[in-house]
Design an enzyme around this catalytic site. Structure first.
Site, PDB file in Angstrom:
ATOM      1  N   HIS A  77       0.860  -1.318   0.066  1.00 44.93           N
ATOM      2  CA  HIS A  77      -0.016  -0.080  -0.022  1.00 44.93           C
ATOM      3  C   HIS A  77       0.918   1.484  -0.031  1.00 44.93           C
ATOM      4  O   HIS A  77       1.167   1.883   1.084  1.00 44.93           O
ATOM      5  CB  HIS A  77      -0.833   0.050   1.391  1.00 44.93           C
ATOM      6  CG  HIS A  77      -1.920   1.048   1.325  1.00 44.93           C
ATOM      7  ND1 HIS A  77      -3.075   0.915   2.238  1.00 44.93           N
ATOM      8  CD2 HIS A  77      -2.102   2.220   0.567  1.00 44.93           C
ATOM      9  CE1 HIS A  77      -3.886   1.895   2.026  1.00 44.93           C
ATOM     10  NE2 HIS A  77      -3.152   2.842   0.987  1.00 44.93           N
ATOM     11  N   ASP A 121       1.001   2.656   3.913  1.00 44.50           N
ATOM     12  CA  ASP A 121       0.343   3.777   3.324  1.00 44.50           C
ATOM     13  C   ASP A 121       1.190   4.865   2.902  1.00 44.50           C
ATOM     14  O   ASP A 121       0.665   5.979   3.369  1.00 44.50           O
ATOM     15  CB  ASP A 121      -0.883   4.058   4.005  1.00 44.50           C
ATOM     16  CG  ASP A 121      -2.140   5.054   3.372  1.00 44.50           C
ATOM     17  OD1 ASP A 121      -1.705   5.339   1.950  1.00 44.50           O
ATOM     18  OD2 ASP A 121      -2.919   5.418   4.158  1.00 44.50           O
TER      19      ASP A 121
END
Length: 439
Positions: free
Chosen positions: A60, A304
């Site tokens: 991610h 992320d």
């Protein structure tokens, strides 16, 4: 026997446990787990005192390429990954222009082959316009998943209503990844806050109910359609409780940030450098994430990685963009958690190698076994170091973990038998290619 590469004397993390082994690599694949002292290779690595892990994933990341080359590119982002011990990463589609059609997919695949230092999987963004074609796009080479922004996006990359999400789930068959904040609640609550208020208000605006509502709606639609889903950056105790009842359809990602940073302290120390979506939450939710790690409910841990310029992050709240850097610090931060006793090294490997491979259907990666890709992350579990902004390779040039002392450090990243990083230096650049996925 002659090999391209031999790794000797390391403690190897196999799927069945840790063991001393000597590994032989030939033609980019693992050829032997029982190399003898008589065997030779073009290159040998003495891994005495090191743990040899399967090449780790960060599934991610937002590399911002194309569109925001001032803060990140495919080259700098994959360089940061290699320096941080990451052999494979999956790149999100919210670029400019976004990756939502065949032309952009073709461009992205070519770009990976030209400049990436590690292997890359590509997310395709779901839009209302491309929904009928998603079942075809998800089968393109290099595509790791369809990504749906059910909240917190702009332009066409937003499908927040049940009818739109259901249409996506009925187009194709592979697991769909979701940003699952509830956009309707976000809009309702926005009027309660004013620009310039305390950064800690970020977690009040985007509260736990916002995340829980979004995830609950997606799970109901996944059950209705029978389509498997992957809920990204789960951050609340309530979501984890509901996800536990839907393990047959839903897999779970938790971020290193939500395992490491805790509100309100993070906002007091870091200000805008702690602002991300979904937000860093208080100790109750942090503890729930750790329980889910320990009980096996979490499938994947990622970063992320979402870089923004440092000056932009220092703006007042609601003007500062959301997103933290993280691809380079993911592994050191998680190894520090291992040394602190919060999880085992075997569990880390499950979360950052076997888990992503299983969730996304990766072919020939995620474990150390004969015939699998020769991807390895070598780590020194005893090495102590301090994470600093100076070490960060991303163009953004900052990390929320600046000044953090950690124990456990990546010392080599090997991708398909090529030593990409060794002792903090990029030694074999631009060898990345697109990841292969099962149909």
């Amino acid at each position: 026997m002659h090999y391209d590469l031999i790794i000797r004397n390391g403690t190897v993390m196999f799927p069945w446990g840790a063991a001393e082994a000597d590994i032989g690599v030939r033609d980019q694949r693992i050829a032997s787990l029982s190399v003898t002292t008589q065997d030779e290779a073009d290159q040998e690595i003495d891994a005495t005192g090191l743990h040899v892990l399967p090449g780790l994933f960060d599934s991610h990341v937002h590399l911002r390429d194309p569109g925001k080359s001032d803060v990140e590119t495919m080259e700098t982002g994959t360089r940061a990954a290699a320096l941080g011990g990451i052999a494979t990463l999956f790149d999100m589609p919210n670029t400019t222009p976004p990756v939502t059609d065949r032309n952009m997919l073709a461009w992205k695949r070519r770009h990976v082959e030209e400049v990436a230092h590690v292997d890359v999987g590509i997310y395709v963004g779901a839009t209302r316009e491309n929904t009928p074609e998603l079942g075809v796009l998800e089968e393109f080479p290099g595509v790791c998943a369809i990504k749906v922004f059910a909240g917190s996006s702009t332009g066409t990359l937003m499908i927040e209503d049940d009818a739109g999400i259901e249409a996506v789930l009925r187009s194709g068959h592979r697991r769909v990844a979701f940003h699952s904040e509830d956009e309707y609640r976000l809009r309702e609550r926005r009027a309660l806050f004013k620009p310039g208020q305390d950064y800690a208000n970020h977690a009040q605006w985007r509260d736990a109910e916002c995340a829980w509502r979004g995830t609950g709606r997606i799970l109901a639609l996944a059950r209705k359609t029978g389509r498997p889903v992957h809920i990204l950056h789960v951050s609340t105790a309530e979501e984890l409780e509901e996800l536990a009842q839907n393990r047959d359809l839903a897999t779970v990602e938790v971020l290193a940030n939500h395992l490491t940073l805790v509100a309100p302290d993070c906002y007091e120390r870091l200000g805008g450098l702690a602002v991300m979506n979904p937000p860093i939450r208080d100790a109750r939710h942090n503890e729930a994430c750790w329980r889910a790690i320990r009980n096996g409910q979490v499938d994947v841990v990622s970063s992320d990685h979402a870089p923004h310029p440092l000056q932009a992050k220092k703006r007042p709240w609601l003007e500062a963009p959301s997103g933290l850097t993280g691809v380079q610090t993911l592994l050191p931060v998680m190894l520090n958690h291992v040394n602190a006793g919060r999880l085992s090294l075997a569990r880390l490997v499950d979360l950052m190698a076997a888990g992503p491979a299983r969730v996304y259907g990766v072919a020939n990666k995620g474990r150390i076994a004969v015939s699998f890709d020769a991807d390895f992350t070598l780590v020194d579990m005893k090495r102590s170091a301090t994470i600093t902004n100076d070490w960060i390779a991303t163009k953004a040039g900052w990390t929320p973990y600046d000044g953090m002392k950690v124990t456990g450090w990546p010392v080599a990243t090997i991708v398909r038998g090529r030593v990409v990083m060794r002792d903090g230096e990029l030694v074999t650049p631009s060898t990345g290619r697109c990841v292969r996925f099962l149909p």
